[in-house]
Motif scaffolding. Structure first.
Motif, PDB file in Angstrom:
ATOM      1  N   LYS A  71      -2.540  26.922  27.654  1.00  0.00           N
ATOM      2  CA  LYS A  71      -3.657  27.012  26.726  1.00  0.00           C
ATOM      3  C   LYS A  71      -4.318  28.387  26.741  1.00  0.00           C
ATOM      4  O   LYS A  71      -4.899  28.813  25.738  1.00  0.00           O
ATOM      5  CB  LYS A  71      -4.688  25.934  27.041  1.00  0.00           C
ATOM      6  CG  LYS A  71      -5.726  25.738  25.950  1.00  0.00           C
ATOM      7  CD  LYS A  71      -6.497  24.450  26.133  1.00  0.00           C
ATOM      8  CE  LYS A  71      -7.432  24.188  24.981  1.00  0.00           C
ATOM      9  NZ  LYS A  71      -8.083  22.861  25.086  1.00  0.00           N
ATOM     10  N   ASN A  72      -4.246  29.094  27.880  1.00  0.00           N
ATOM     11  CA  ASN A  72      -4.893  30.408  27.930  1.00  0.00           C
ATOM     12  C   ASN A  72      -4.174  31.460  27.091  1.00  0.00           C
ATOM     13  O   ASN A  72      -4.640  32.591  26.978  1.00  0.00           O
ATOM     14  CB  ASN A  72      -5.048  30.893  29.379  1.00  0.00           C
ATOM     15  CG  ASN A  72      -3.718  31.095  30.083  1.00  0.00           C
ATOM     16  OD1 ASN A  72      -2.642  30.985  29.495  1.00  0.00           O
ATOM     17  ND2 ASN A  72      -3.785  31.381  31.382  1.00  0.00           N
ATOM     18  N   LYS A  73      -3.049  31.097  26.499  1.00  0.00           N
ATOM     19  CA  LYS A  73      -2.346  31.987  25.571  1.00  0.00           C
ATOM     20  C   LYS A  73      -2.793  31.757  24.126  1.00  0.00           C
ATOM     21  O   LYS A  73      -2.286  32.393  23.207  1.00  0.00           O
ATOM     22  CB  LYS A  73      -0.833  31.775  25.679  1.00  0.00           C
ATOM     23  CG  LYS A  73      -0.255  32.170  27.038  1.00  0.00           C
ATOM     24  CD  LYS A  73      -0.337  33.664  27.276  1.00  0.00           C
ATOM     25  CE  LYS A  73       0.287  34.080  28.585  1.00  0.00           C
ATOM     26  NZ  LYS A  73       0.250  35.538  28.795  1.00  0.00           N
ATOM     27  N   TRP A  74      -3.705  30.812  23.940  1.00  0.00           N
ATOM     28  CA  TRP A  74      -4.237  30.499  22.614  1.00  0.00           C
ATOM     29  C   TRP A  74      -5.682  30.979  22.540  1.00  0.00           C
ATOM     30  O   TRP A  74      -6.434  30.883  23.506  1.00  0.00           O
ATOM     31  CB  TRP A  74      -4.188  28.991  22.357  1.00  0.00           C
ATOM     32  CG  TRP A  74      -2.794  28.443  22.299  1.00  0.00           C
ATOM     33  CD1 TRP A  74      -1.876  28.413  23.315  1.00  0.00           C
ATOM     34  CD2 TRP A  74      -2.160  27.845  21.176  1.00  0.00           C
ATOM     35  NE1 TRP A  74      -0.703  27.839  22.884  1.00  0.00           N
ATOM     36  CE2 TRP A  74      -0.848  27.471  21.573  1.00  0.00           C
ATOM     37  CE3 TRP A  74      -2.566  27.570  19.873  1.00  0.00           C
ATOM     38  CZ2 TRP A  74       0.044  26.849  20.708  1.00  0.00           C
ATOM     39  CZ3 TRP A  74      -1.678  26.948  19.006  1.00  0.00           C
ATOM     40  CH2 TRP A  74      -0.387  26.592  19.419  1.00  0.00           C
ATOM     41  N   ASP A  75      -6.079  31.492  21.393  1.00  0.00           N
ATOM     42  CA  ASP A  75      -7.434  31.990  21.184  1.00  0.00           C
ATOM     43  C   ASP A  75      -8.264  30.883  20.539  1.00  0.00           C
ATOM     44  O   ASP A  75      -7.993  30.471  19.401  1.00  0.00           O
ATOM     45  CB  ASP A  75      -7.406  33.222  20.277  1.00  0.00           C
ATOM     46  CG  ASP A  75      -8.740  33.947  20.222  1.00  0.00           C
ATOM     47  OD1 ASP A  75      -9.787  33.284  20.425  1.00  0.00           O
ATOM     48  OD2 ASP A  75      -8.749  35.158  19.958  1.00  0.00           O
ATOM     49  N   ASP A  76      -9.267  30.401  21.238  1.00  0.00           N
ATOM     50  CA  ASP A  76     -10.066  29.286  20.744  1.00  0.00           C
ATOM     51  C   ASP A  76     -10.909  29.663  19.529  1.00  0.00           C
ATOM     52  O   ASP A  76     -11.454  28.798  18.858  1.00  0.00           O
ATOM     53  CB  ASP A  76     -10.977  28.760  21.863  1.00  0.00           C
ATOM     54  CG  ASP A  76     -11.623  27.430  21.512  1.00  0.00           C
ATOM     55  OD1 ASP A  76     -10.882  26.501  21.130  1.00  0.00           O
ATOM     56  OD2 ASP A  76     -12.862  27.318  21.586  1.00  0.00           O
ATOM     57  N   ARG A  77     -11.006  30.958  19.229  1.00  0.00           N
ATOM     58  CA  ARG A  77     -11.773  31.375  18.058  1.00  0.00           C
ATOM     59  C   ARG A  77     -11.020  31.128  16.756  1.00  0.00           C
ATOM     60  O   ARG A  77     -11.625  31.145  15.678  1.00  0.00           O
ATOM     61  CB  ARG A  77     -12.139  32.859  18.184  1.00  0.00           C
ATOM     62  CG  ARG A  77     -13.079  33.182  19.326  1.00  0.00           C
ATOM     63  CD  ARG A  77     -13.239  34.677  19.507  1.00  0.00           C
ATOM     64  NE  ARG A  77     -11.979  35.307  19.880  1.00  0.00           N
ATOM     65  CZ  ARG A  77     -11.813  36.619  20.021  1.00  0.00           C
ATOM     66  NH1 ARG A  77     -12.842  37.446  19.805  1.00  0.00           N
ATOM     67  NH2 ARG A  77     -10.647  37.129  20.383  1.00  0.00           N
ATOM     68  N   THR A  78      -9.707  30.914  16.821  1.00  0.00           N
ATOM     69  CA  THR A  78      -8.943  30.598  15.619  1.00  0.00           C
ATOM     70  C   THR A  78      -9.251  29.172  15.184  1.00  0.00           C
ATOM     71  O   THR A  78      -9.965  28.432  15.865  1.00  0.00           O
ATOM     72  CB  THR A  78      -7.433  30.748  15.860  1.00  0.00           C
ATOM     73  OG1 THR A  78      -6.989  29.720  16.760  1.00  0.00           O
ATOM     74  CG2 THR A  78      -7.101  32.117  16.434  1.00  0.00           C
ATOM     75  N   SER A  79      -8.675  28.769  14.063  1.00  0.00           N
ATOM     76  CA  SER A  79      -8.968  27.445  13.505  1.00  0.00           C
ATOM     77  C   SER A  79      -8.145  26.324  14.119  1.00  0.00           C
ATOM     78  O   SER A  79      -8.399  25.150  13.848  1.00  0.00           O
ATOM     79  CB  SER A  79      -8.742  27.469  11.981  1.00  0.00           C
ATOM     80  OG  SER A  79      -9.690  28.293  11.345  1.00  0.00           O
ATOM     81  N   VAL A  80      -7.165  26.645  14.943  1.00  0.00           N
ATOM     82  CA  VAL A  80      -6.305  25.618  15.530  1.00  0.00           C
ATOM     83  C   VAL A  80      -7.077  24.811  16.561  1.00  0.00           C
ATOM     84  O   VAL A  80      -7.905  25.351  17.301  1.00  0.00           O
ATOM     85  CB  VAL A  80      -5.068  26.261  16.193  1.00  0.00           C
ATOM     86  CG1 VAL A  80      -4.203  25.199  16.869  1.00  0.00           C
ATOM     87  CG2 VAL A  80      -4.250  27.012  15.154  1.00  0.00           C
ATOM     88  N   VAL A  81      -6.786  23.514  16.623  1.00  0.00           N
ATOM     89  CA  VAL A  81      -7.350  22.681  17.680  1.00  0.00           C
ATOM     90  C   VAL A  81      -6.235  22.212  18.603  1.00  0.00           C
ATOM     91  O   VAL A  81      -5.145  21.859  18.150  1.00  0.00           O
ATOM     92  CB  VAL A  81      -8.114  21.462  17.116  1.00  0.00           C
ATOM     93  CG1 VAL A  81      -9.418  21.895  16.496  1.00  0.00           C
ATOM     94  CG2 VAL A  81      -7.280  20.695  16.109  1.00  0.00           C
ATOM     95  N   THR A  82      -6.495  22.235  19.899  1.00  0.00           N
ATOM     96  CA  THR A  82      -5.529  21.822  20.911  1.00  0.00           C
ATOM     97  C   THR A  82      -6.185  20.792  21.832  1.00  0.00           C
ATOM     98  O   THR A  82      -7.414  20.697  21.886  1.00  0.00           O
ATOM     99  CB  THR A  82      -5.049  23.022  21.743  1.00  0.00           C
ATOM    100  OG1 THR A  82      -6.194  23.679  22.322  1.00  0.00           O
ATOM    101  CG2 THR A  82      -4.270  24.013  20.881  1.00  0.00           C
ATOM    102  N   PRO A  83      -5.393  20.009  22.583  1.00  0.00           N
ATOM    103  CA  PRO A  83      -5.972  18.990  23.466  1.00  0.00           C
ATOM    104  C   PRO A  83      -6.703  19.599  24.656  1.00  0.00           C
ATOM    105  O   PRO A  83      -6.630  20.799  24.914  1.00  0.00           O
ATOM    106  CB  PRO A  83      -4.729  18.202  23.936  1.00  0.00           C
ATOM    107  CG  PRO A  83      -3.631  18.576  23.018  1.00  0.00           C
ATOM    108  CD  PRO A  83      -3.936  19.966  22.561  1.00  0.00           C
ATOM    109  N   GLU A  84      -7.385  18.745  25.382  1.00  0.00           N
ATOM    110  CA  GLU A  84      -8.067  19.166  26.596  1.00  0.00           C
ATOM    111  C   GLU A  84      -7.045  19.522  27.675  1.00  0.00           C
ATOM    112  O   GLU A  84      -5.927  19.013  27.693  1.00  0.00           O
ATOM    113  CB  GLU A  84      -8.961  18.040  27.112  1.00  0.00           C
ATOM    114  CG  GLU A  84     -10.113  17.665  26.166  1.00  0.00           C
ATOM    115  CD  GLU A  84     -11.111  18.795  25.993  1.00  0.00           C
ATOM    116  OE1 GLU A  84     -11.321  19.550  26.972  1.00  0.00           O
ATOM    117  OE2 GLU A  84     -11.667  18.933  24.898  1.00  0.00           O
ATOM    118  N   GLY A  85      -7.442  20.399  28.608  1.00  0.00           N
ATOM    119  CA  GLY A  85      -6.586  20.753  29.729  1.00  0.00           C
ATOM    120  C   GLY A  85      -5.972  22.125  29.601  1.00  0.00           C
ATOM    121  O   GLY A  85      -5.898  22.704  28.518  1.00  0.00           O
TER     122      GLY A  85
END
Length: 533
Positions: free
Chosen positions: A421-435
């Motif tokens: 998950k740390n390879k994904w930027d949470d500021r983008t519009s994508v949603v990912t699961p917890e963890g």
């Protein structure tokens, strides 16, 4: 003049059919350099997608010659008293009509007058712009990734992150995320973009990046086309390897399989020689399917049988990994691979290996496509279901779906692999699961008219609903990738805490809600009355 009169008549006829009052002269005054057409073949093409599960005829189709053509069309839609909707279509690989529109214009971003032409940062047609020193390439949003690869390889470089299939448009994958077996190391494709040119729903052509118009930049990446149309993307590059060592190993135990996958992606920060470059996996629930095109390593003369490998619950798991190399590392590739494999707990006699050029590995699915096309098995309905599953619940998913709902029949590949998950930027519009780690589970089934009920579109569609219902009732907390919902409340639930920001961005960048209505997230403003809503 005769052509304009004919186009006026055709658009009037279409508008009368659907009950709109849009003045077609608005479109005729655009003066686009490309082609705006109501030709039946263009309309038919834009009415369908890879899913073949929905059909929606647009009023017209635009083949743009430049970003300015896109600007003119969107400005016309935004400024029109009655209005019309606009959907950008890449190579037509949506599954549930996401790039379709009934009461508007589809922009065909790939092919036609734009095919094979790249865009300069100034928005003018130019030769391919590959910057070796700065490590990026500028590319038209409708360009296919296969063409990006072919051009960059001429300079000895290539993008870092890929999708499994390369005949997809740049703008299309960046509007979702763009994932494959490199995502654990480099992140999805949306994590490897320096800059975008975007036409917003207000018809503004804006350059955006981390430093410039950053809110639009992060909104558009993974934004499902809701905030703007990508006309240029600046893609990060790296030195391209020459060859790939491609390895598959089998597991009968799911815990061992996921433990090894999670160990391999934990090495993402290690030096290149201490990790694999690509980590994916697949689930094999059908005895015949282990020897199909996704498992082309296995010899037809000596087919592998699930029953002979002591599969737990009648299911096998295949780990798929690669190591990139070139002439400078050819002497050490064997030792590097052997050292990594020693730490894994697969079935000892199940190692299948091949070596091939880098471009052949990346383009591997296209070869499978050609085989399926030759058998008439490509242009069929594709009720695909792609899910992000939290690591903490992947064992429950295995038990309930792979060993439960699916039984021992499938009609397409089932992919499963973890990502960091740390390879994904949470500021983008994508949603990912917890963890910190989550899995992609992709059920890439094809509906076939063979008389076998388990391969029918109705059966597979119902099975998808059953899988989603199981996840909901078990509280597994999955998130759909390439999501499809039919009500706004389902979209609100999908985005969760991000919904407020997602809605705010929509009101800022597409206030009349004219873009990407095929996603069915927002209803167009009151002046639009599409029959499908």
């Amino acid at each position: 003049m005769a052509t304009k009169l004919l186009l006026t008549f055709a658009i009037c006829r279409l508008i009368a059919t659907v009950g709109l009052t849009l003045d077609p002269t608005e479109l005729l005054r655009l003066g686009v350099d490309g082609q705006l057409t109501v030709d039946s073949s263009d309309v038919d093409t834009a009415s369908l997608d890879f899913g073949l599960m929905s059909r929606a005829e647009p009023l017209a189709v635009l083949h743009p010659a430049s970003a300015e053509d896109v600007v003119r069309l969107v400005q016309a839609a935004y400024g029109s008293a009655q209005g019309f909707t606009v959907s950008a279509r890449g190579h037509g690989h949506s599954i549930n009509g996401q790039a379709q529109t009934t009461n508007g214009v589809v922009i065909e971003m790939s092919g036609g007058s734009r095919g094979g032409v790249w865009l300069s940062p100034a928005g003018k047609v130019d030769s391919p712009r590959v910057s070796e020193k700065l490590g990026y390439v500028d590319v038209w949003g409708g360009e296919l990734w296969i063409d990006v690869l072919k051009t960059t390889l001429q300079y000895g470089v290539a993008p870092k992150s890929w999708t499994d299939y390369l005949y997809l448009s740049v703008g299309g994958t960046l509007s979702n995320a763009g994932i494959s077996g490199q995502a654990f190391n480099h992140g999805p494709q949306i994590s490897n973009v320096h800059e975008l040119d975007v036409v917003t729903g207000k018809g503004e052509l804006l350059t955006c990046s981390e430093a410039q118009n950053s809110e639009l930049f992060h909104a558009v990446l993974g934004g499902l086309g809701q905030f703007g149309i990508i006309t240029r993307a600046r893609i990060a590059l790296e030195p391209a390897p020459q060859r790939v060592r491609w390895i598959r190993v089998l597991y009968s135990n799911f815990s061992a399989f996921t433990r090894d996958q999670e160990y391999l992606i934990s090495l993402h920060g290690q030096p290149a020689h201490q990790k694999f470059d690509y980590v994916e996996g697949s689930v094999i629930v059908d005895e015949g399917f282990i020897n199909n095109w996704r498992s082309s390593f296995f010899s037809p003369r000596n087919p592998v049988k699930i029953s002979s490998l002591g599969a737990d619950g009648g299911v096998l798991y295949c780990l798929e990994i690669t190591k990139n190399y070139d002439e400078s590392s050819i002497d050490t590739i064997d030792q590097e691979v052997e050292a990594l494999l020693k730490k894994l707990d697969f079935i000892p006699a199940s190692v299948f290996t091949t070596d091939l050029p880098y471009v052949d590995f990346l383009d591997r699915v296209h070869k499978a496509e050609l085989k399926l096309r030759s058998k008439g098995l490509w242009d069929v309905p594709h009720p695909w279901l792609n899910l992000f599953v939290p690591k903490s619940r992947i064992a429950d998913f295995d038990k309930g779906v792979f060993k439960g709902i699916l039984g021992n029949k499938t009609s397409g590949p089932i992919l499963i692999y973890p990502m960091n998950k740390n390879k994904w930027d949470d500021r983008t519009s994508v949603v990912t699961p917890e963890g910190d780690v989550f899995y992609l589970v992709a059920l890439l089934r094809s509906a076939l008219d063979t008389g076998d009920e388990t391969k029918s579109l109705e059966y597979l569609t119902n099975q998808n609903r059953q899988i989603l219902r199981f996840c909901d009732e078990a509280g597994i907390g999955v998130k759909q990738y390439l999501p499809h919902y039919t009500t706004q409340q389902e979209w609100v639930d999908h985005y969760g805490d991000k919904w407020g920001l997602f809605n705010q961005r929509k009101m800022e960048f597409d206030p009349r809600r004219i873009l990407a209505t095929g996603q069915r997230i927002f209803k167009p403003s009151s002046s639009f009355k599409p029959a499908s809503w």
